[in-house]
Design a protein around this motif. Structure first.
Motif, PDB file in Angstrom:
ATOM      1  N   ILE A   8       0.632  -1.156   0.082  1.00 56.56           N
ATOM      2  CA  ILE A   8      -0.198  -0.073  -0.120  1.00 56.56           C
ATOM      3  C   ILE A   8       1.016   1.164   0.146  1.00 56.56           C
ATOM      4  O   ILE A   8       1.824   1.378   0.856  1.00 56.56           O
ATOM      5  CB  ILE A   8      -0.952  -0.039   1.304  1.00 56.56           C
ATOM      6  N   ARG A   9       0.614   1.963  -0.982  1.00 62.57           N
ATOM      7  CA  ARG A   9       1.481   3.285  -0.876  1.00 62.57           C
ATOM      8  C   ARG A   9       0.790   4.253  -0.198  1.00 62.57           C
ATOM      9  O   ARG A   9      -0.584   4.694  -0.268  1.00 62.57           O
ATOM     10  CB  ARG A   9       1.638   3.791  -2.351  1.00 62.57           C
ATOM     11  N   VAL A  13       5.223   6.197   1.738  1.00 58.09           N
ATOM     12  CA  VAL A  13       5.735   4.726   2.327  1.00 58.09           C
ATOM     13  C   VAL A  13       5.111   3.761   1.813  1.00 58.09           C
ATOM     14  O   VAL A  13       4.015   3.676   1.677  1.00 58.09           O
ATOM     15  CB  VAL A  13       5.822   4.925   4.070  1.00 58.09           C
ATOM     16  N   ILE A  14       5.926   2.689   1.319  1.00 57.72           N
ATOM     17  CA  ILE A  14       5.450   1.464   0.980  1.00 57.72           C
ATOM     18  C   ILE A  14       5.061   0.497   2.181  1.00 57.72           C
ATOM     19  O   ILE A  14       5.872   0.247   2.832  1.00 57.72           O
ATOM     20  CB  ILE A  14       5.888   0.749  -0.112  1.00 57.72           C
ATOM     21  N   ARG A  15       3.733   0.028   2.448  1.00 61.17           N
ATOM     22  CA  ARG A  15       3.620  -0.996   3.575  1.00 61.17           C
ATOM     23  C   ARG A  15       3.111  -2.139   3.201  1.00 61.17           C
ATOM     24  O   ARG A  15       2.422  -2.390   2.071  1.00 61.17           O
ATOM     25  CB  ARG A  15       2.570  -0.384   4.477  1.00 61.17           C
TER      26      ARG A  15
END
Lengths: 151, 137
Positions: A8-9, A13-15
């Motif tokens: 998830i962007r 931050v990419i999570r």
């Protein structure tokens, strides 16, 4: 940039989840439902199996204070001892609870029923008619015994 | 939810599970260890030990798996209670109502209370948690 299915962007931050959030919610939901069902089963069985133990003493004509001779039995290790008692008409039998938890004495025909006996408490029934009287612990039905009354 | 609340929740769940385990340990020493089928006494002792382990895990291991472990234990305990109130019983053992009193009711309160807290914590800690792995380009 390529993002994996569970990435998830967000705010730069990419999570990444090992298990996606939606699947986690479903799993938690399933766990919650199972828990509710088991809890309801537990409480329901507690209510349904409640035999009203603790009701006061003696229901039948054979339960009364001792008169004359008698026999003694103990309740110990979740068992009646002796398992079978033989007495004569007019004799009394006294049960003493030597276990660390409550028990009771309840005849199959309802002629004698004790209240719940806490550790150390006793119950006495006098037998005025001949016959064989089977009984159980009203709390633990696997505990059984018999009183044989001879004429 | 603030981390402080999560920590408190874990301590509460641990205390409730520990309470249930303590009751089982008391019953074990009261007389359940003397039940003719030894598996019954062993299961009470095992419950007490498992409760201690689960409570420690909840406090020291901040991982959703420790919540799941606690929930599994609670469900197993509740299921065993229910089965002991059926005609077949469990390990040849049957008991009626909420006996022994007050231990049975207290145990149910502890176990169900722990289940509620654990499920709440699972929602907060697991469903809401995401692991940051890399800054986006």
């Amino acid at each position: 940039m390529y993002a994996a299915p569970h990435e998830i962007r967000e705010a730069g931050v990419i999570r990444t989840d090992v298990v996606p959030g939606r699947q986690r919610l479903i799993l938690i939901g399933v766990a919650a439902v199972i828990t509710v069902l088991i809890a309801a089963f537990a409480v329901g069985r507690g209510v349904a199996s409640d035999t009203g133990g603790g009701s006061s003493a003696a229901a039948g004509p054979t339960s009364s204070p001792p008169s004359g001779s008698g026999a003694a039995a103990v309740i110990q290790n979740f068992a009646f001892s002796p398992k079978s008692i033989t007495v004569k008409v007019g004799d009394a039998v006294t049960w003493t609870n030597r276990d660390g938890t409550a028990h009771s004495v309840k005849s199959d025909d309802g002629s004698f029923v004790s209240q719940d006996l806490d550790p150390g408490q006793t119950f006495t029934a006098t037998f005025k008619t001949p016959g064989t009287f089977a009984y159980v612990c009203g709390i633990h039905s696997s505990m059984t015994g018999t009183v044989v009354v001879q004429g | 939810m603030r981390p402080g609340f999560v920590t408190i929740g874990r301590w509460v769940a641990a205390a409730l599970i520990l309470g249930g385990g303590a009751i089982h340990l008391k019953l074990y020493f009261d007389s359940y260890r003397d039940f003719p089928n030894a598996n019954l006494g062993r299961s009470f002792l095992l419950n007490a030990i498992a409760s201690l382990v689960a409570a420690i895990l909840l406090v020291v291991w901040r991982n959703p798996l420790s919540l799941l472990a606690g929930l599994v234990l609670v469900n197993a305990t509740l299921l065993a209670f229910a089965l002991s109130r059926t005609s077949n019983g469990i390990f040849d053992f049957t008991e009626t109502g909420f006996n022994p009193s007050p231990e049975a009711v207290l145990s149910l309160v502890f176990e169900i209370g722990a289940a509620v807290v654990l499920i709440g914590l699972l929602v907060v800690e697991w469903a809401g948690a995401r692991r940051e792995v890399a800054p986006a380009q």
